[in-house]
Scaffold this motif. Structure first.
Motif, PDB file in Angstrom:
ATOM      1  N   VAL A   1       0.519  -1.451   0.101  1.00 19.74           N
ATOM      2  CA  VAL A   1      -0.147   0.008  -0.269  1.00 19.74           C
ATOM      3  C   VAL A   1       0.797   1.451   0.150  1.00 19.74           C
ATOM      4  CG1 VAL A   1      -1.866  -1.305   0.945  1.00 19.74           C
ATOM      5  CG2 VAL A   1      -0.793   0.059   2.316  1.00 19.74           C
ATOM      6  N   TYR A   2       2.492   1.142   0.694  1.00 21.17           N
ATOM      7  CA  TYR A   2       3.341   2.526   0.579  1.00 21.17           C
ATOM      8  C   TYR A   2       3.422   2.391  -0.773  1.00 21.17           C
ATOM      9  CZ  TYR A   2       8.001   3.838  -0.005  1.00 21.17           C
ATOM     10  OH  TYR A   2       8.921   5.678   0.514  1.00 21.17           O
ATOM     11  N   VAL A   3       3.626   1.753  -1.694  1.00 22.59           N
ATOM     12  CA  VAL A   3       4.055   1.861  -3.338  1.00 22.59           C
ATOM     13  C   VAL A   3       2.369   2.427  -4.136  1.00 22.59           C
ATOM     14  CG1 VAL A   3       4.950   1.040  -5.506  1.00 22.59           C
ATOM     15  CG2 VAL A   3       5.734  -0.225  -2.471  1.00 22.59           C
ATOM     16  N   VAL A   4       1.924   2.343  -3.719  1.00 23.72           N
ATOM     17  CA  VAL A   4       0.055   2.213  -4.602  1.00 23.72           C
ATOM     18  C   VAL A   4      -0.241   4.146  -4.007  1.00 23.72           C
ATOM     19  CG1 VAL A   4      -2.395   2.246  -4.449  1.00 23.72           C
ATOM     20  CG2 VAL A   4      -0.680  -0.128  -4.240  1.00 23.72           C
ATOM     21  N   GLY A   5      -0.146   4.262  -3.029  1.00 25.76           N
ATOM     22  CA  GLY A   5      -0.290   5.019  -2.600  1.00 25.76           C
ATOM     23  C   GLY A   5       0.990   6.462  -3.343  1.00 25.76           C
ATOM     24  N   LEU A   6       2.404   5.803  -3.458  1.00 21.68           N
ATOM     25  CA  LEU A   6       3.204   6.395  -3.667  1.00 21.68           C
ATOM     26  C   LEU A   6       2.616   6.394  -5.216  1.00 21.68           C
ATOM     27  CD1 LEU A   6       7.764   5.667  -2.194  1.00 21.68           C
ATOM     28  CD2 LEU A   6       7.096   6.006  -5.376  1.00 21.68           C
ATOM     29  N   ILE A   7       2.853   5.740  -6.075  1.00 26.04           N
ATOM     30  CA  ILE A   7       2.851   6.102  -7.609  1.00 26.04           C
ATOM     31  C   ILE A   7       1.659   6.244  -8.138  1.00 26.04           C
ATOM     32  CG2 ILE A   7       2.229   4.276  -9.589  1.00 26.04           C
ATOM     33  CD1 ILE A   7       3.879   1.949  -8.719  1.00 26.04           C
ATOM     34  N   GLY A   8       0.729   6.726  -6.687  1.00 29.29           N
ATOM     35  CA  GLY A   8      -0.092   7.146  -7.744  1.00 29.29           C
ATOM     36  C   GLY A   8       0.124   9.075  -7.529  1.00 29.29           C
ATOM     37  N   SER A   9       0.967   8.975  -6.181  1.00 28.13           N
ATOM     38  CA  SER A   9       1.460  10.158  -5.948  1.00 28.13           C
ATOM     39  C   SER A   9       2.398  10.884  -6.992  1.00 28.13           C
ATOM     40  CB  SER A   9       2.012  11.042  -4.934  1.00 28.13           C
ATOM     41  OG  SER A   9       2.400  12.089  -4.233  1.00 28.13           O
ATOM     42  N   LEU A  10       2.785   9.967  -7.492  1.00 34.32           N
ATOM     43  CA  LEU A  10       3.882  10.270  -8.392  1.00 34.32           C
ATOM     44  C   LEU A  10       2.515  10.781  -9.406  1.00 34.32           C
ATOM     45  CD1 LEU A  10       6.449   7.692  -8.328  1.00 34.32           C
ATOM     46  CD2 LEU A  10       7.341   9.970  -8.630  1.00 34.32           C
ATOM     47  N   LEU A  11       1.829   9.778 -10.273  1.00 31.15           N
ATOM     48  CA  LEU A  11       1.216  10.189 -11.413  1.00 31.15           C
ATOM     49  C   LEU A  11       0.288  11.332 -10.922  1.00 31.15           C
ATOM     50  CD1 LEU A  11      -0.411   6.657 -12.220  1.00 31.15           C
ATOM     51  CD2 LEU A  11       1.262   7.933 -13.219  1.00 31.15           C
ATOM     52  N   VAL A  12       0.264  11.875 -10.221  1.00 30.36           N
ATOM     53  CA  VAL A  12      -1.298  13.547  -9.523  1.00 30.36           C
ATOM     54  C   VAL A  12      -0.298  14.219  -9.879  1.00 30.36           C
ATOM     55  CG1 VAL A  12      -2.569  14.703  -8.687  1.00 30.36           C
ATOM     56  CG2 VAL A  12      -3.109  11.796  -8.750  1.00 30.36           C
ATOM     57  N   VAL A  13       0.907  14.273  -8.631  1.00 34.88           N
ATOM     58  CA  VAL A  13       1.497  15.742  -8.418  1.00 34.88           C
ATOM     59  C   VAL A  13       2.938  15.520  -9.315  1.00 34.88           C
ATOM     60  CG1 VAL A  13       0.596  16.287  -6.834  1.00 34.88           C
ATOM     61  CG2 VAL A  13       2.742  14.613  -6.472  1.00 34.88           C
ATOM     62  N   GLY A  14       3.484  14.549  -9.785  1.00 36.60           N
ATOM     63  CA  GLY A  14       4.787  14.256  -9.802  1.00 36.60           C
ATOM     64  C   GLY A  14       5.496  15.325 -11.373  1.00 36.60           C
ATOM     65  N   ALA A  15       4.323  16.297 -11.663  1.00 34.20           N
ATOM     66  CA  ALA A  15       4.942  17.004 -12.633  1.00 34.20           C
ATOM     67  C   ALA A  15       4.409  18.556 -12.291  1.00 34.20           C
ATOM     68  CB  ALA A  15       4.908  17.068 -13.699  1.00 34.20           C
ATOM     69  N   LEU A  16       3.891  18.092 -10.816  1.00 33.69           N
ATOM     70  CA  LEU A  16       3.384  19.726 -10.260  1.00 33.69           C
ATOM     71  C   LEU A  16       4.633  20.679  -9.836  1.00 33.69           C
ATOM     72  CD1 LEU A  16       0.976  21.184  -9.024  1.00 33.69           C
ATOM     73  CD2 LEU A  16       1.282  20.564  -7.248  1.00 33.69           C
ATOM     74  N   SER A  17       5.601  20.369  -9.276  1.00 37.65           N
ATOM     75  CA  SER A  17       6.385  21.340  -8.709  1.00 37.65           C
ATOM     76  C   SER A  17       7.158  22.282  -9.721  1.00 37.65           C
ATOM     77  CB  SER A  17       7.983  20.580  -8.448  1.00 37.65           C
ATOM     78  OG  SER A  17       8.618  19.712  -8.820  1.00 37.65           O
ATOM     79  N   ASP A  18       6.912  21.644 -11.441  1.00 36.99           N
ATOM     80  CA  ASP A  18       7.183  22.214 -12.945  1.00 36.99           C
ATOM     81  C   ASP A  18       6.610  23.428 -12.676  1.00 36.99           C
ATOM     82  OD1 ASP A  18       9.562  20.628 -13.067  1.00 36.99           O
ATOM     83  OD2 ASP A  18       7.713  19.222 -14.494  1.00 36.99           O
ATOM     84  N   HIS A  19       5.724  23.853 -12.259  1.00 36.07           N
ATOM     85  CA  HIS A  19       4.491  24.594 -12.090  1.00 36.07           C
ATOM     86  C   HIS A  19       4.631  25.597 -11.289  1.00 36.07           C
ATOM     87  CE1 HIS A  19       3.118  22.946 -16.208  1.00 36.07           C
ATOM     88  NE2 HIS A  19       3.475  21.404 -15.552  1.00 36.07           N
ATOM     89  N   VAL A  20       4.108  25.303  -9.823  1.00 41.07           N
ATOM     90  CA  VAL A  20       4.020  26.086  -8.928  1.00 41.07           C
ATOM     91  C   VAL A  20       5.206  26.427  -8.033  1.00 41.07           C
ATOM     92  CG1 VAL A  20       1.768  24.945  -8.550  1.00 41.07           C
ATOM     93  CG2 VAL A  20       3.606  24.108  -7.367  1.00 41.07           C
ATOM     94  N   GLY A  21       6.351  25.637  -8.496  1.00 42.79           N
ATOM     95  CA  GLY A  21       7.749  25.863  -7.662  1.00 42.79           C
ATOM     96  C   GLY A  21       8.274  23.926  -7.119  1.00 42.79           C
ATOM     97  N   ARG A  22       9.169  24.368  -6.517  1.00 40.03           N
ATOM     98  CA  ARG A  22       9.746  23.378  -6.288  1.00 40.03           C
ATOM     99  C   ARG A  22       9.485  23.332  -3.916  1.00 40.03           C
ATOM    100  NH1 ARG A  22      10.617  21.303 -10.547  1.00 40.03           N
ATOM    101  NH2 ARG A  22      12.380  21.457 -12.057  1.00 40.03           N
ATOM    102  N   ARG A  23       9.987  25.173  -3.732  1.00 34.41           N
ATOM    103  CA  ARG A  23       9.441  24.966  -2.404  1.00 34.41           C
ATOM    104  C   ARG A  23       7.947  24.572  -1.432  1.00 34.41           C
ATOM    105  NH1 ARG A  23      10.034  29.810  -1.058  1.00 34.41           N
ATOM    106  NH2 ARG A  23      10.288  29.118   1.081  1.00 34.41           N
ATOM    107  N   PRO A  24       7.173  24.986  -2.855  1.00 33.27           N
ATOM    108  CA  PRO A  24       5.709  24.374  -1.643  1.00 33.27           C
ATOM    109  C   PRO A  24       5.023  22.621  -1.762  1.00 33.27           C
ATOM    110  CG  PRO A  24       5.292  26.104  -3.344  1.00 33.27           C
ATOM    111  CD  PRO A  24       6.511  26.019  -3.819  1.00 33.27           C
ATOM    112  N   VAL A  25       5.845  22.130  -2.361  1.00 37.08           N
ATOM    113  CA  VAL A  25       5.889  20.713  -3.120  1.00 37.08           C
ATOM    114  C   VAL A  25       5.913  19.665  -2.408  1.00 37.08           C
ATOM    115  CG1 VAL A  25       5.332  18.832  -4.579  1.00 37.08           C
ATOM    116  CG2 VAL A  25       4.620  21.055  -5.350  1.00 37.08           C
TER     117      VAL A  25
END
Length: 404
Positions: free
Chosen positions: A62-86
């Motif tokens: 379940v750790y990896v399920v949460g991790l991969i889901g997070s990667l898919l959803v917010v993996g590229a978010l820091s490219d848009h909102v900045g590194r520090r908030p993420v």
């Protein structure tokens, strides 16, 4: 004049680029260290709450399920909102998961805590990797690739060893380790608050949350040959972190909790040391070839140890496999560092880590189910054979024509 003076005083002082790089490197080690801390405790939890090896690997999964889901959803978010908030959000969620671990009273609380930890780690790892590349000093162009290669396995080794020591010799074994990591996360979020932002805001943040997984077309020919070695490497790591202490106890009769932590530390520690030794050779096919060869050799030696019940062979095989692990991780993530531009790094690391953690979890879950049916010895032997085949296929993938 007074207002200008007050304005200057009210402006927070930011960390310098070298200090920020060091801070991010430490946090990049802290996250995998925290994620490996429960591994030596799984045997303790099994004894206290009487659950099977299949349930154990489900907690791991379940750790990896949460991790991969997070990667898919917010993996590229820091490219848009900045590194520090993420990063700040990921550290906060990790702190919450550690608190839940510390107060857990049954296996269901472990499921919740482990899921949250996976989500936090998934949000953190791609952002940390991209931030390291952003902050990479010009005079040492390979340093970010080195840290990205060493931090995952080095953190896993330190976390498992530290937890093993505390479980065997320290007070409150199922509580203290999590409280120590919680303190580390609080320091980490304070450091992120005074770091400079390394990625400019750009449109598309909301759109980037739509789950997608893809490699830019121009990078595919270079990225796809890395997939087999990522799978072979992280499948080995997944077996050790999920069932390694159980194999040590059930197959070899080593019930000391420190030994359970050392099983993981030997693999991951030799991996991190290898990555450091090869830090100036992280490019090129030779490093990947060497990693694949040593992974296969280490798996074969470990297989002989498991079938013969020989601890010495199993240890030697683990060390050899760990050396292959380090070479393969360094070579593959060093290649990823060189592939993408600044606006592509978050997404590219998300793909690489998704492949890695799928390999980290799915085979380990299958092994957990199989161990219930056929036993740990047979399961470990079959797993080693599969890893040998996968490592051999890496040579083929590296030599296929780019168009294929």
């Amino acid at each position: 004049m007074l207002s200008q003076s007050l304005a200057v005083r009210s402006t927070p002082r930011r960390l310098s680029q070298p200090v920020s790089f060091a801070v991010i490197a430490v946090i990049a080690v802290l996250f995998p260290a925290a994620s490996s801390a429960p591994s030596p405790l799984y045997v303790v939890y099994q004894q206290q709450w009487h659950f099977s090896a299949a349930t154990l690997t489900a907690v791991f999964a379940v750790y990896v399920v949460g991790l991969i889901g997070s990667l898919l959803v917010v993996g590229a978010l820091s490219d848009h909102v900045g590194r520090r908030p993420v990063l700040a959000a990921a550290i906060g969620l990790e702190a919450l998961s550690l608190l839940l671990f510390a107060i857990a009273g049954d296996v269901w609380m472990l499921f919740v805590a482990r899921t949250l930890q996976g989500i936090a780690t998934g949000a953190a790892i791609t952002t940390l990797s991209a931030t390291l590349v952003d902050l990479n000093p010009p005079h040492a162009p390979g340093r970010a690739g080195l840290v990205n290669g060493i931090a995952p396995t080095g953190g896993l080794a330190l976390g498992a060893l530290g937890c093993g020591v505390l479980v065997q010799y320290g007070p409150a074994p199922t509580h203290l380790v999590y409280l120590l990591f919680l303190a580390g996360m609080l320091l980490a979020v304070a450091a992120v608050a005074v770091m400079p932002e390394t990625s400019a805001r750009r449109p598309g943040g909301v759109a980037s949350l739509v789950p997608r997984l893809g490699v830019p077309a121009r990078l595919r020919a270079a990225f796809y040959p890395l997939v087999p070695i990522l799978v072979a490497t992280w499948a080995l790591g997944g077996l050790y972190l999920s069932l390694g202490p159980s194999v040590a106890a059930g197959v070899f009769g080593l019930t000391n909790h420190l030994i359970g932590g050392l099983v993981i530390t030997v693999l991951c520690g030799s991996s991190a040391l290898t990555a450091f030794v090869l830090r100036n050779r992280q490019s090129g096919r030779r490093v990947l070839d060497a990693g694949a060869l040593l992974l296969a050799l280490g798996s074969a030696i470990t297989l002989a140890g498991v079938l013969g019940g020989t601890v010495t062979l199993a240890v030697v095989g683990t060390v050899v496999g760990g050396v292959g692990f380090g070479a393969a991780v360094l070579g593959s993530f060093g290649a990823v560092v060189r592939l993408g531009g600044p606006a592509e790094r978050g997404e590219l690391f998300a793909v690489a880590y998704t492949v890695a953690y799928l390999a980290f979890s799915v085979p380990a879950v299958i092994a957990g189910l199989a161990s219930t049916a056929v036993g740990l010895r047979t399961t470990a032997a079959c797993y080693a054979i599969v890893l040998i085949v996968l490592s051999g296929f890496t040579f083929v993938a590296q030599r296929l024509p780019s168009r294929a």
